[in-house]
Design a protein around this motif. Structure first.
Motif, mmCIF file in Angstrom:
data_model
loop_
_atom_site.group_PDB
_atom_site.id
_atom_site.type_symbol
_atom_site.label_atom_id
_atom_site.label_comp_id
_atom_site.label_asym_id
_atom_site.label_seq_id
_atom_site.Cartn_x
_atom_site.Cartn_y
_atom_site.Cartn_z
ATOM 1 N N ASP A 9 10.258 -9.303 -9.922
ATOM 2 C CA ASP A 9 9.428 -9.274 -8.716
ATOM 3 C C ASP A 9 9.360 -10.678 -8.141
ATOM 4 O OD1 ASP A 9 7.248 -8.983 -6.781
ATOM 5 O OD2 ASP A 9 6.758 -7.131 -7.848
ATOM 6 N N ASP A 53 11.087 -4.571 -8.585
ATOM 7 C CA ASP A 53 10.636 -4.563 -7.193
ATOM 8 C C ASP A 53 11.828 -4.258 -6.286
ATOM 9 O OD1 ASP A 53 8.990 -4.908 -4.970
ATOM 10 O OD2 ASP A 53 9.402 -7.057 -4.870
ATOM 11 N N SER A 80 7.255 -0.743 -5.235
ATOM 12 C CA SER A 80 7.488 -1.038 -3.823
ATOM 13 C C SER A 80 6.224 -0.809 -3.012
ATOM 14 C CB SER A 80 8.608 -0.144 -3.268
ATOM 15 O OG SER A 80 8.808 -0.396 -1.894
ATOM 16 N N ALA A 81 6.113 -1.580 -1.939
ATOM 17 C CA ALA A 81 5.045 -1.350 -0.973
ATOM 18 C C ALA A 81 5.412 -0.217 -0.021
ATOM 19 C CB ALA A 81 4.761 -2.624 -0.190
ATOM 20 N N LYS A 82 6.667 0.230 -0.074
ATOM 21 C CA LYS A 82 7.118 1.328 0.776
ATOM 22 C C LYS A 82 6.633 2.648 0.205
ATOM 23 C CE LYS A 82 11.286 -0.955 2.486
ATOM 24 N NZ LYS A 82 12.759 -0.835 2.674
ATOM 25 N N ALA A 83 5.800 3.344 0.972
ATOM 26 C CA ALA A 83 5.122 4.531 0.455
ATOM 27 C C ALA A 83 5.628 5.836 1.044
ATOM 28 C CB ALA A 83 3.610 4.418 0.708
ATOM 29 N N ILE A 101 3.943 2.780 -6.231
ATOM 30 C CA ILE A 101 3.646 2.142 -4.953
ATOM 31 C C ILE A 101 2.654 0.995 -5.166
ATOM 32 C CG2 ILE A 101 2.661 2.500 -2.650
ATOM 33 C CD1 ILE A 101 3.458 5.475 -2.979
ATOM 34 N N LYS A 102 2.922 -0.126 -4.514
ATOM 35 C CA LYS A 102 1.983 -1.246 -4.507
ATOM 36 C C LYS A 102 0.924 -1.017 -3.430
ATOM 37 C CE LYS A 102 5.390 -4.809 -5.798
ATOM 38 N NZ LYS A 102 6.031 -6.055 -5.345
ATOM 39 N N PRO A 103 -0.316 -1.429 -3.685
ATOM 40 C CA PRO A 103 -0.854 -1.929 -4.953
ATOM 41 C C PRO A 103 -0.969 -0.801 -5.979
ATOM 42 C CG PRO A 103 -2.627 -1.631 -3.382
ATOM 43 C CD PRO A 103 -1.349 -1.355 -2.630
#
Length: 234
Positions: A9, A53, A80-83, A101-103
């Motif tokens: 990451d 990541d 990933s922040a991609k949801a 998914i982040k967070p």
């Protein structure tokens, strides 16, 4: 046995947080902050699991996953922040075993790490629960040979490069040729978790597994029974 986890990451705070939780659970960790460094780290010494990541400099996580999947079956958990659903499907189609998914909740991440490792090693141990009357070491079904102890499979004598999840699905279906398994059945028996497949995870892994079989055999062994589930033909 201590398990080694590679954390990849470019956000160092996130990598440090994951490392703290993993070390508290007894894991051995190494960190990489971009895709190029990740491949170099894995090349020096293989890991039992990779936390990866997607959006990173030099080489992104999807490309790292593709390169690892060329000759490695190591469990991969993507972050990933991609949801969006298509982002998750893309990650799974690239070869990831799971997607968060982040967070994220660090305790959930630890649970998923343990689940992936459990799936990865369950078929290589003898005396697996739910074994059939067939050999508990090797299955043969038409052109397929599946060796549980070495966690390997061949199609017409050619090795299949399978992820631990794909191997689990193939072993399950081949152990019961002709029997139809629903997505829920497959999820609960392979993932060993309560069914919550809201992102078509089973379908994506079946698709990847089917592509690999079809490439070697030129025929569809895994059959979709519409509205019911999946089966493998002998």
């Amino acid at each position: 046995m201590d398990r080694r986890v590679l954390i990849v990451d470019d956000e160092r705070e996130i990598a440090d947080l994951i490392e703290i939780y993993l070390k508290n659970e007894g894991f051995i960790t190494e960190k990489a902050y971009d895709g190029e460094q990740a491949l170099l780290s894995y090349g020096r010494e293989p890991f039992d699991l990779v936390i990866l990541d997607i959006m990173m400099p030099k080489i992104d996580g999807l490309e790292v996953c593709r390169k690892l999947r060329q000759d490695q079956s190591v469990p991969i958990l993507m972050l990933s922040a991609k949801a969006e659903d298509m982002d998750k499907i893309m990650g799974l189609m690239t070869g990831a075993d799971d997607y968060m998914i982040k967070p994220f909740n660090p305790l959930e991440l630890i649970a998923r790490v343990r689940s992936l490792l459990r799936r990865s090693y369950q078929y290589s141990s003898q005396g697996e629960n739910g074994s059939t009357a067939r050999s508990d070491k090797e299955l043969r079904l038409g052109p397929l040979r599946i060796d549980k102890l070495s966690h390997s499979a061949e199609a017409d004598g050619k090795p299949l490069q399978l992820t631990s999840t794909e191997f689990g699905i193939l072993h399950l279906l081949a152990s019961h040729p002709g029997r139809v398994f629903s997505a829920e059945d497959i999820f609960q028996q392979v993932w060993k978790e309560k069914y919550f497949d809201s992102n078509n995870t089973v379908m994506v892994h079946i698709s990847k597994l089917r592509d690999k079989l079809d490439k070697e055999l030129g025929d569809k062994m895994i059959v979709t029974v519409w509205g019911v589930g999946y089966k493998i033909e002998g």
